[in-house]
Scaffold this motif. Structure first.
Motif, PDB file in Angstrom:
ATOM      1  N   THR A   1       0.806  -1.220   0.000  1.00 42.42           N
ATOM      2  CA  THR A   1       0.000   0.000   0.000  1.00 42.42           C
ATOM      3  C   THR A   1       0.838   1.268   0.000  1.00 42.42           C
ATOM      4  O   THR A   1       0.320   2.347  -0.282  1.00 42.42           O
ATOM      5  CB  THR A   1      -0.960   0.062   1.210  1.00 42.42           C
ATOM      6  OG1 THR A   1      -0.181   0.027   2.412  1.00 42.42           O
ATOM      7  CG2 THR A   1      -1.951  -1.080   1.206  1.00 42.42           C
ATOM      8  N   GLU A   2       2.137   1.167   0.376  1.00 47.65           N
ATOM      9  CA  GLU A   2       2.968   2.373   0.416  1.00 47.65           C
ATOM     10  C   GLU A   2       4.439   2.013   0.499  1.00 47.65           C
ATOM     11  O   GLU A   2       4.809   0.867   0.726  1.00 47.65           O
ATOM     12  CB  GLU A   2       2.560   3.266   1.584  1.00 47.65           C
ATOM     13  CG  GLU A   2       2.788   2.599   2.945  1.00 47.65           C
ATOM     14  CD  GLU A   2       2.498   3.548   4.094  1.00 47.65           C
ATOM     15  OE1 GLU A   2       1.316   3.741   4.387  1.00 47.65           O
ATOM     16  OE2 GLU A   2       3.452   4.096   4.678  1.00 47.65           O
ATOM     17  N   GLN A   3       5.286   3.040   0.361  1.00 46.61           N
ATOM     18  CA  GLN A   3       6.734   2.837   0.238  1.00 46.61           C
ATOM     19  C   GLN A   3       7.465   2.703   1.571  1.00 46.61           C
ATOM     20  O   GLN A   3       8.637   2.363   1.590  1.00 46.61           O
ATOM     21  CB  GLN A   3       7.339   4.036  -0.504  1.00 46.61           C
ATOM     22  CG  GLN A   3       7.532   5.250   0.407  1.00 46.61           C
ATOM     23  CD  GLN A   3       7.414   6.584  -0.279  1.00 46.61           C
ATOM     24  OE1 GLN A   3       6.659   6.741  -1.209  1.00 46.61           O
ATOM     25  NE2 GLN A   3       8.188   7.543   0.178  1.00 46.61           N
TER      26      GLN A   3
ATOM     27  N   VAL B   1       9.142   1.574   5.023  1.00 47.56           N
ATOM     28  CA  VAL B   1       9.798   0.307   5.386  1.00 47.56           C
ATOM     29  C   VAL B   1       8.851  -0.698   6.024  1.00 47.56           C
ATOM     30  O   VAL B   1       8.899  -1.890   5.719  1.00 47.56           O
ATOM     31  CB  VAL B   1      10.949   0.599   6.380  1.00 47.56           C
ATOM     32  CG1 VAL B   1      11.525  -0.690   6.930  1.00 47.56           C
ATOM     33  CG2 VAL B   1      12.020   1.439   5.724  1.00 47.56           C
ATOM     34  N   ASP B   2       8.010  -0.199   6.921  1.00 41.32           N
ATOM     35  CA  ASP B   2       7.170  -1.117   7.701  1.00 41.32           C
ATOM     36  C   ASP B   2       6.098  -1.801   6.858  1.00 41.32           C
ATOM     37  O   ASP B   2       5.412  -2.695   7.346  1.00 41.32           O
ATOM     38  CB  ASP B   2       6.545  -0.380   8.904  1.00 41.32           C
ATOM     39  CG  ASP B   2       5.762   0.856   8.498  1.00 41.32           C
ATOM     40  OD1 ASP B   2       6.220   1.604   7.620  1.00 41.32           O
ATOM     41  OD2 ASP B   2       4.666   1.072   9.061  1.00 41.32           O
ATOM     42  N   HIS B   3       5.966  -1.416   5.594  1.00 45.64           N
ATOM     43  CA  HIS B   3       4.978  -2.040   4.705  1.00 45.64           C
ATOM     44  C   HIS B   3       5.622  -2.895   3.606  1.00 45.64           C
ATOM     45  O   HIS B   3       4.918  -3.644   2.933  1.00 45.64           O
ATOM     46  CB  HIS B   3       4.101  -0.965   4.048  1.00 45.64           C
ATOM     47  CG  HIS B   3       3.338  -0.143   5.038  1.00 45.64           C
ATOM     48  ND1 HIS B   3       1.986  -0.276   5.245  1.00 45.64           N
ATOM     49  CD2 HIS B   3       3.758   0.803   5.922  1.00 45.64           C
ATOM     50  CE1 HIS B   3       1.598   0.564   6.209  1.00 45.64           C
ATOM     51  NE2 HIS B   3       2.661   1.225   6.628  1.00 45.64           N
ATOM     52  N   ILE B   4       6.924  -2.723   3.398  1.00 42.86           N
ATOM     53  CA  ILE B   4       7.551  -3.377   2.225  1.00 42.86           C
ATOM     54  C   ILE B   4       8.759  -4.249   2.559  1.00 42.86           C
ATOM     55  O   ILE B   4       9.075  -5.158   1.797  1.00 42.86           O
ATOM     56  CB  ILE B   4       7.995  -2.337   1.165  1.00 42.86           C
ATOM     57  CG1 ILE B   4       9.061  -1.390   1.706  1.00 42.86           C
ATOM     58  CG2 ILE B   4       6.783  -1.562   0.642  1.00 42.86           C
ATOM     59  CD1 ILE B   4       9.646  -0.440   0.652  1.00 42.86           C
TER      60      ILE B   4
ATOM     61  N   GLY C   1      -3.746   1.200   4.073  1.00 45.62           N
ATOM     62  CA  GLY C   1      -2.403   1.622   4.445  1.00 45.62           C
ATOM     63  C   GLY C   1      -2.512   2.791   5.406  1.00 45.62           C
ATOM     64  O   GLY C   1      -3.540   2.976   6.092  1.00 45.62           O
ATOM     65  N   ASP C   2      -1.499   3.669   5.402  1.00 45.65           N
ATOM     66  CA  ASP C   2      -1.445   4.723   6.421  1.00 45.65           C
ATOM     67  C   ASP C   2      -2.276   5.963   6.076  1.00 45.65           C
ATOM     68  O   ASP C   2      -2.108   7.009   6.696  1.00 45.65           O
ATOM     69  CB  ASP C   2       0.002   5.125   6.694  1.00 45.65           C
ATOM     70  CG  ASP C   2       0.788   4.008   7.344  1.00 45.65           C
ATOM     71  OD1 ASP C   2       0.205   2.929   7.581  1.00 45.65           O
ATOM     72  OD2 ASP C   2       1.986   4.194   7.614  1.00 45.65           O
ATOM     73  N   THR C   3      -3.181   5.844   5.121  1.00 49.92           N
ATOM     74  CA  THR C   3      -4.191   6.894   4.969  1.00 49.92           C
ATOM     75  C   THR C   3      -5.046   6.934   6.234  1.00 49.92           C
ATOM     76  O   THR C   3      -5.626   7.958   6.569  1.00 49.92           O
ATOM     77  CB  THR C   3      -5.051   6.627   3.715  1.00 49.92           C
ATOM     78  OG1 THR C   3      -4.187   6.626   2.576  1.00 49.92           O
ATOM     79  CG2 THR C   3      -6.113   7.689   3.520  1.00 49.92           C
TER      80      THR C   3
ATOM     81  N   GLY D   1      -3.574   1.253   8.224  1.00 53.67           N
ATOM     82  CA  GLY D   1      -2.147   0.904   8.203  1.00 53.67           C
ATOM     83  C   GLY D   1      -1.628   0.586   9.593  1.00 53.67           C
ATOM     84  O   GLY D   1      -0.759  -0.256   9.772  1.00 53.67           O
ATOM     85  N   HIS D   2      -2.184   1.277  10.592  1.00 56.30           N
ATOM     86  CA  HIS D   2      -1.791   1.080  11.992  1.00 56.30           C
ATOM     87  C   HIS D   2      -3.024   1.200  12.871  1.00 56.30           C
ATOM     88  O   HIS D   2      -3.917   2.001  12.590  1.00 56.30           O
ATOM     89  CB  HIS D   2      -0.754   2.130  12.413  1.00 56.30           C
ATOM     90  CG  HIS D   2       0.526   2.021  11.641  1.00 56.30           C
ATOM     91  ND1 HIS D   2       1.585   1.233  12.050  1.00 56.30           N
ATOM     92  CD2 HIS D   2       0.895   2.560  10.451  1.00 56.30           C
ATOM     93  CE1 HIS D   2       2.567   1.316  11.152  1.00 56.30           C
ATOM     94  NE2 HIS D   2       2.169   2.109  10.166  1.00 56.30           N
ATOM     95  N   GLY D   3      -3.062   0.427  13.951  1.00 61.69           N
ATOM     96  CA  GLY D   3      -4.173   0.484  14.897  1.00 61.69           C
ATOM     97  C   GLY D   3      -5.281  -0.482  14.508  1.00 61.69           C
ATOM     98  O   GLY D   3      -5.246  -1.097  13.441  1.00 61.69           O
TER      99      GLY D   3
ATOM    100  N   ALA E   1      10.527   6.185   9.364  1.00 60.34           N
ATOM    101  CA  ALA E   1       9.334   6.461   8.579  1.00 60.34           C
ATOM    102  C   ALA E   1       8.379   5.319   8.817  1.00 60.34           C
ATOM    103  O   ALA E   1       8.798   4.162   8.844  1.00 60.34           O
ATOM    104  CB  ALA E   1       9.673   6.579   7.100  1.00 60.34           C
ATOM    105  N   THR E   2       7.136   5.592   8.973  1.00 60.44           N
ATOM    106  CA  THR E   2       6.188   4.503   9.231  1.00 60.44           C
ATOM    107  C   THR E   2       4.877   4.767   8.529  1.00 60.44           C
ATOM    108  O   THR E   2       4.666   5.836   8.013  1.00 60.44           O
ATOM    109  CB  THR E   2       5.976   4.307  10.734  1.00 60.44           C
ATOM    110  OG1 THR E   2       5.415   3.015  10.975  1.00 60.44           O
ATOM    111  CG2 THR E   2       5.028   5.345  11.304  1.00 60.44           C
TER     112      THR E   2
HETATM  113 ZN    ZN Z   1       3.129   2.505   8.268  1.00 62.27          ZN
END
Ligand code: ZN
Length: 308
Positions: free
Chosen positions: A59-61, A63-66, A180-182, A217-219, A307-308
């Motif tokens: 969903t995004e670039q 680190v925590d997603h890829i 993701g983190d939207t 993305g989180h929570g 970055a998260t």
């Molecule tokens: Zn994230």
């Protein structure tokens, strides 16, 4: 993994993003991968117990997603938006994503984290070997893309804002969207690589979807109505920094005085030590954006440490 709907599983209790998968009649689709090596290996095993992995969508670039894609080599085709693909684990002077991913692994709690995993060190790839094939996209697209797998539809919607290559994955058959983190639910929002106005637009696009649940993305997983909460956090940040600028505060004053540390919840799991860092980086990023100053950080990922 937590069961979200009949065919959707996620894990909202890891350090890193909420990695997820959808089980279809023709195999499994993975959405984001765990940052921690042992969790990535375990999730792949669990996902494959439901059938072969057909696609892996990021969903995004960040680190925590890829980063965990490495542990899914050979499992399905990786699908990335072009804006994500071009930033995939790219090293900049201000941010070495490979080193940042490693920081979270050793179990000495040096950073005050509580979910580190010493076992992960044994699974850590050699740097050169990693960069030969970090398992990034094989299908690379701009705009939106729809995939059909078994009886399920996956609408990959370009929803930039948090990052330029941000995707929301809408699965109508499950009435779910993976944002993701939207969406950061119940925890602090990271703004530093963001375009907040685009982000507000992304929320409105997601609002048009006929869904019940959002896998953020989180929570924790939240109902669609959480869009309003996320919107209010973005607007609060933006107006607080705009007010500071209006009062003539300097960049340093704005960073020192604008904070939502006591209002928008804790930092997501394992990163509580970054609470003040997030406040100052968010304020700085918005100050630069709203005053039209050149960003102080040149990395597309934006931050020297994280970055998260
Ligand atoms: Zn994230």
């Amino acid at each position: 993994m937590e069961q979200v709907t009949a065919n959707v599983c996620t894990n909202t209790r890891l350090r890193g993003c909420n990695p997820s998968y959808v089980v279809t009649s023709d195999g499994v689709v993975v959405i984001d991968t765990p940052q921690l090596p042992t969790k990535a290996v375990a999730m792949r095993q669990e996902a494959e117990s439901h059938g072969p992995i057909r696609y892996l969508i990021n969903t995004e670039q960040h680190v925590d997603h890829i980063f965990g894609n490495w542990y899914f080599r050979g499992a399905g085709t990786v699908v990335n938006h072009r804006e994500l693909y071009e930033r995939f684990m790219v090293v900049f002077p201000e941010l070495d994503p490979f080193a940042y991913a490693y920081e979270s692994v050793p179990g000495d709690n040096a950073k005050g984290t509580d979910l580190d995993e010493p076992e992960g060190v044994a699974l850590w790839p050699d740097r050169e070997e990693y960069y030969r094939d970090p398992n990034k996209g094989r299908i690379i697209f701009t705009g939106d893309l729809t995939l059909r797998v078994g009886e399920h539809t996956f609408h990959l919607l370009h929803t930039p804002g948090h990052t330029p290559g941000q995707l929301a994955v809408h699965v109508p058959e499950e009435r779910v969207v993976f944002t993701g983190d939207t969406i950061f639910s119940g925890c602090q929002t990271w703004l530093m690589t963001s375009d907040v106005d685009q982000w507000l637009g992304a929320l409105e696009r997601i609002r048009t979807l006929d869904i019940d649940l959002i896998v953020p993305g989180h929570g924790p997983v939240v109902p669609k109505s959480y869009l309003d909460v996320q919107r209010s956090h973005l607007l609060a940040w933006k107006s607080a920094v705009a007010t500071a600028i209006g009062k003539g505060w300097s960049r340093d004053e704005t960073i020192a005085r604008v904070s939502f540390r006591d209002e928008f919840g804790p930092v997501d799991i394992g990163q509580g030590y970054m609470l003040d860092y997030i406040q100052s980086r968010n304020a700085a990023a918005l100050y630069d954006k709203l005053t039209g100053s050149a960003p102080r950080l040149t990395a597309p990922d934006g931050t020297p440490a994280a970055a998260t």
